[in-house]
Design a protein around this motif. Structure first.
Motif: not given
Length: 263
Positions: A115-120, A217-220
């Motif tokens: 999740g954090s990797a997707f967001a970053a 959630a991560g991508c958003y």
């Protein structure tokens, strides 16, 4: 007059922030029909995320689930030994791991890693204006960036859940056969007696829902990140917090639904 204007501004801001995730989900749903055409899928990126979310997460999943089984068995033994019913530790560990803690722990681990990797990643692309470049070329960012991650998570999390369940059961068996003196054949036969395929399937179904929640959630959080380095860091943090919160809520809702059907 100023207060009234400030109140209207506040209401409008809250409305916009409420609608943003709904609009994002709608955009993702609108590109799902592209899954029918394998040629439009980014196979290389899907395999990369499958490795990131699956293979690289496997050691920590096995370790944590194994220790979780050990902890539940130890605590179950302490309480059940007071009434001379240590054999029910097998039931406790089996049901708790397969239906609840196995899928939940795997989802929380995926939140920290994926999740954090997707967001970053998406937040960095936004800072570098790569997302704007995709839109300029007529490429839908949700299809290009979200779908490979979603496919990888839908494959990885159920597999990790199955392996994590096995590790948790082994952890409980370790305590049962050593400190409690239950023979391995007895422990294993009791496990097979109290657990059925529906228990396994219900836990696996939870992992599919958790995969969708963590990915979206991560991508958003990446798409709404501010256009600076601090914004990317905040997006990664927000992705973890939001994913954990939503996973727990989804777990509660699914558990209540399971209770209505008698599981």
């Amino acid at each position: 007059m100023t207060r009234e204007k400030s109140f209207r501004t506040l209401i409008r801001t809250l409305g916009e922030r409420t609608m943003e995730p709904i609009v994002f989900i709608g955009r993702v749903v609108s590109v799902l029909p592209q899954l029918r055409n394998p040629r439009r899928l980014r196979l290389r990126e899907t395999l990369y995320y499958l490795d990131l979310c699956g293979a690289k997460s496997l050691p920590i999943v096995l370790a944590i689930c194994f220790l979780m089984g050990v902890v539940m068995a130890v605590n179950g033994q302490i309480q059940l030994s007071k009434v001379g019913q240590e054999i029910f530790v097998v039931d406790l560990v089996g049901f708790a791991v397969l239906k609840e803690f196995g899928p939940l722990m795997v989802a929380l681990i995926a939140t920290g890693r994926a999740g954090s990797a997707f967001a970053a990643e998406i937040g960095t692309m936004k800072v570098d204006e790569e997302i704007s470049a995709l839109e300029t070329m007529g490429i839908t960012p949700e299809a290009y960036l979200v779908l490979p991650k979603l496919i990888a998570m839908l494959i990885a999390l159920p597999l990790l859940t199955v392996l994590g369940d096995a590790a948790g059961l082994l952890g409980g068996m370790l305590i049962g056969t050593t400190t409690m003196g239950i023979p391995v054949p007895t422990y294993w036969s009791r496990t097979l007696e109290v657990l059925d395929y529906m228990t396994f399937l219900l836990g696996a179904a939870k992992s599919l829902v958790f995969a969708v929640v963590v990915t979206l959630a991560g991508c958003y959080c990446g798409f709404v990140a501010q256009n600076d380095a601090l914004g990317v860091g905040r997006a990664a943090t927000s992705a973890v917090v939001a994913s954990i919160f939503l996973v727990v809520i989804a777990d509660v809702i699914i558990t209540i639904l399971y209770s209505f059907i008698g599981y």
